[in-house]
Every structure is written in structure tokens, then in C-alpha cells.
Design a protein around this motif. Structure first.
Motif, short mmCIF file in Angstrom:
data_model
loop_
_atom_site.label_atom_id
_atom_site.label_comp_id
_atom_site.label_asym_id
_atom_site.label_seq_id
_atom_site.Cartn_x
_atom_site.Cartn_y
_atom_site.Cartn_z
N ILE A 16 25.49 19.36 68.22
CA ILE A 16 26.93 19.49 67.97
C ILE A 16 27.69 18.95 69.18
N LEU A 17 28.55 17.97 68.93
CA LEU A 17 29.38 17.39 69.99
C LEU A 17 30.81 17.88 69.76
N ALA A 18 31.35 18.62 70.72
CA ALA A 18 32.66 19.24 70.53
C ALA A 18 33.74 18.43 71.24
N THR A 19 34.85 18.22 70.56
CA THR A 19 35.94 17.42 71.16
C THR A 19 37.26 18.18 71.27
N GLY A 20 37.36 19.36 70.63
CA GLY A 20 38.62 20.13 70.68
C GLY A 20 39.21 20.35 69.31
N GLY A 21 40.54 20.49 69.24
CA GLY A 21 41.23 20.72 67.97
C GLY A 21 41.45 22.19 67.69
N THR A 22 41.99 22.48 66.54
CA THR A 22 42.30 23.86 66.15
C THR A 22 41.04 24.71 66.07
N TYR A 36 49.25 27.46 68.96
CA TYR A 36 48.08 28.02 69.68
C TYR A 36 47.61 27.00 70.72
N GLN A 37 46.65 27.42 71.54
CA GLN A 37 46.18 26.56 72.63
C GLN A 37 44.73 26.13 72.41
N VAL A 38 44.45 24.86 72.64
CA VAL A 38 43.06 24.37 72.61
C VAL A 38 42.37 24.85 73.88
N GLY A 39 41.09 25.16 73.82
CA GLY A 39 40.40 25.56 75.06
C GLY A 39 39.15 26.38 74.86
N VAL A 66 40.47 18.68 73.58
CA VAL A 66 41.89 18.32 73.44
C VAL A 66 42.33 18.41 71.99
N ASP A 67 43.63 18.52 71.82
CA ASP A 67 44.23 18.37 70.50
C ASP A 67 43.92 16.93 70.04
N SER A 68 43.68 16.74 68.76
CA SER A 68 43.21 15.41 68.35
C SER A 68 44.29 14.34 68.46
N ALA A 69 45.55 14.74 68.66
CA ALA A 69 46.59 13.74 68.93
C ALA A 69 46.30 13.03 70.25
N SER A 70 45.52 13.67 71.12
CA SER A 70 45.22 13.08 72.44
C SER A 70 43.84 12.43 72.51
N ILE A 71 43.17 12.31 71.39
CA ILE A 71 41.89 11.56 71.40
C ILE A 71 42.26 10.08 71.64
N ASN A 72 41.59 9.46 72.60
CA ASN A 72 41.90 8.06 72.93
C ASN A 72 40.61 7.23 72.93
N THR A 73 40.75 5.95 73.26
CA THR A 73 39.60 5.05 73.22
C THR A 73 38.50 5.50 74.17
N THR A 74 38.89 6.00 75.34
CA THR A 74 37.88 6.45 76.31
C THR A 74 37.01 7.54 75.69
#
Ligand SMILES: NC(=O)C[C@H](N)C(=O)O
Length: 334
Positions: A16-22, A36-39, A66-74
């Protein structure tokens, strides 16, 4: 490397690779379902669903939080590297990615175009924070692991799994900003459904027509592609502004089947004459086919792809050095 207390030899290994979100968020009370806060880290996500260890040996890794609005190319490129490394491990059966739902379809589509494997890759998330009454994250995570551990999930491309539904990265799209049942497929349909947590596929595996595959190994960035939103009296200066700020391609979220105002098209034609960058017309409607509505030869159309997926595909094809003719052929095959 299992995160379960003990690794069981008969069970499939799932990473499982976790990236954030609700799904990884906390609120101050169990009735709060906004602001709410991601974390929440991967370990806490896993310990909320100990039943996962009855169906697989899971190991968790945090890629971002992070919130998925902040997922970027990196983050996307780092995620791709990790997914590919896990799938290349012969002892790993499949991979689950946890992600915010807002841009989940973009990451799913990106992975589908760059991860060349028949092993299951499943992306999931949640609409309610982990602290909520009836939080949807735990069952979504359980189902995603079940799917990634399933033999029937091979060769189906990257799958989007939430709220009992199994969709393809090509056709899944978020439809409702608030509701649990938000991921639906476009015209082309869903792949399957969970019955008592068992994935039931409607058909044998198939691949979307003319699906391209790209290699982003060693890549640090991707060409910038902007999306301009169509509406009455859309601002033609935005086309120029976009190119001047470095866009190497533009997606137009057009009206109807990819339409744009005549004035806007004239500006786009002038900008195209100067820059030569590909300009692809998609749709602002939730579903349908953009094509057949072009007035000028420079216009390309996105077929069934919505603007955010067309953007991903255009970035990847520019990165691969496709010519405008090759880009046109690729989109017109969609
Ligand atoms: N339901 C969610 O996950 C929404 C959240 N804002 C995100 O995309 O990260």
C-alpha cells in the motif's frame, strides 16, 4: 517487510502506497465531515483495518501526505517509481494507492499510461475523514486490498475502487463533490462490483482501444500543459498568457462536443501559427465524445477523454517527443 503482525505464507503480498487525501484526514469531532486536516499516516490507516491481515500480507509506505489538489509531477513520478519497483518484485501480487478523491482520476490515468504490468494496481480513497461516524475509508481500503490480492484482477489496467464499485482509470471520474457514491464511469461503463467484499467483474480482461504506453523512468519533470475552461465570452487573452508562461500544450474544456467561440478560435489559430504547440479540444460536460466539431485544421480533439485526462496524455506524449501529427493520431484513436 509485512506491516501485519506476522506474515502468513499462504497469503498474497500487497503493498500500500499512501499519498494523503480525506482517507488520511482527521476532524475534531465524529460528526464533522468538512474542513478536516490531512495527516493520518499509513500505519494508522492500516491499524484501523486489522482484517486486511486476514486476506493479505500488507506492507505500507508513505509517498506523500497531502490533499490531492496538491499532488504534483514530483509526487506522481516518485509514486510511479515506487509502484514499478513493487510490481517488479516477483513476491508482490499487487499494489494499492491511497489518494485524495479530488484528483484521483488524474493519478489513476497517469499510472495506467506509465506502469506497464499485468499485476493489479488499485487506487482508492474516501469521502469522509477517518474520524467520522460511518467513515468510508476502512471498507474502501479493505476492498482495494482484496482486489489487489485477487487473481481475477490481472490485466485490467489501473483500477479505481471506492464505494463497492470497480472502475477503469480510463473511464472513472468523480461526479459529486460531497457524496460517497461519487466515482462513476463514463459511457464505456464500470469493470465490476464488490459483493460481500468479493470483486465480481462483468467481463474478462480487456484493454482500452489504442491505449498508449509511456516510459517516465529517470524523469524529473514533465512539459507544462494548461487547461482553459470554455464558457460564453471566454477570454481569448488567456491562450496567449498560457503560452507566454511556458505551456507546451493547451487543453480546451470546450462547450458541447469541444466547441469554442469563433473569436477565441481565431486567437488560438494565431497563437498556434506563432508557437506550433498542440491544442486539444475536450468537453466541459461530464461525459461524451469531443470530435467532429473542429472548424480549423490546427484543432485536435480528445475523443472520450475529459480535459484532465487529456492533459495527462498530452504531457506524456510531449515528453516522449511525439510530433503534432503523432499526437493528433493518438487522440483521434481515443
Ligand atoms: N475526498 C477527498 O479525498 C477530497 C480531498 N480534498 C482530496 O482530494 O484530497
Amino acid at each position: 517487510k509485512s506491516s501485519c503482525k506476522s506474515s502468513q505464507p499462504g497469503l498474497p503480498n500487497v503493498t500500500i502506497l499512501a499519498t494523503g487525501g480525506t482517507i488520511a484526514s482527521k476532524a475534531s469531532s465524529n460528526t464533522q465531515t468538512t474542513n478536516y486536516q490531512v495527516g493520518v499516516g499509513i500505519d494508522a490507516l492500516l491499524s484501523a483495518v486489522p482484517e486486511i491481515c486476514n486476506i493479505s500480507n500488507v506492507s505500507g509506505m508513505q509517498v506523500s501526505n497531502v490533499d490531492s489538489a496538491s499532488i504534483n509531477t514530483t509526487i506522481l513520478l516518485e509514486l510511479t517509481t515506487r509502484v514499478k519497483a513493487e510490481l517488479a518484485d516477483p513476491t508482490v501480487h499487487g499494489v494499492v494507492v491511497t489518494h485524495g478523491t479530488d484528483t484521483l482520476e488524474e493519478t489513476a490515468f497517469f499510472l495506467d499510461l506509465v506502469v506497464n504490468s499485468t499485476k493489479p494496481v488499485v487506487i482508492t480513497g474516501a469521502m469522509r475523514p477517518s474520524t467520522a461516524l460511518s467513515a468510508d475509508g476502512p471498507l474502501n481500503l479493505y476492498q482495494a486490498v482484496k482486489l489487489a490480492a485477487s487473481k481475477t484482477a490481472y490485466a485490467r489496467g489501473v483500477m479505481v475502487s471506492l464505494n463497492d464499485r470497480i472502475g477503469s482509470a480510463f473511464t472513472s471520474t468523480k461526479n459529486n463533490a460531497n457524496s460517497l457514491d461519487t466515482f462513476h464511469a463514463t459511457e464505456q461503463g464500470q469493470l465490476g462490483f464488490f459483493i460481500d467484499q468479493v470483486p465480481k467483474f462483468y467481463s474478462s480482461p480487456s484493454t482500452p482501444r489504442n491505449k498508449p504506453q509511456f516510459d517516465v523512468t529517470g524523469q524529473k519533470s514533465l512539459p507544462a500543459v494548461d487547461i482553459l475552461y470554455g464558457h460564453q465570452e471566454s477570454n481569448s487573452h488567456l491562450i496567449r498568457a498560457s503560452i507566454e508562461s511556458g505551456a507546451k500544450g493547451i487543453i480546451f474544456a470546450g462547450v458541447g462536443a469541444g466547441g469554442w467561440s469563433l473569436d477565441g478560435l481565431k486567437s488560438a489559430q494565431r497563437a498556434y501559427n506563432q508557437s506550433g504547440i498542440p491544442m486539444v479540444f475536450s468537453r466541459r460536460t461530464n461525459d461524451g465524445f469531443a470530435g467532429g466539431d473542429s472548424i480549423y485544421p490546427f484543432q485536435m480533439t480528445s475523443g472520450f477523454l475529459n480535459p484532465q485526462k487529456a492533459r495527462v496524455m498530452l504531457q506524456l506524449s510531449l515528453n516522449a517527443g511525439y510530433s503534432n501529427d503523432e499526437i493528433r493520431k493518438m487522440f483521434e484513436g481515443q
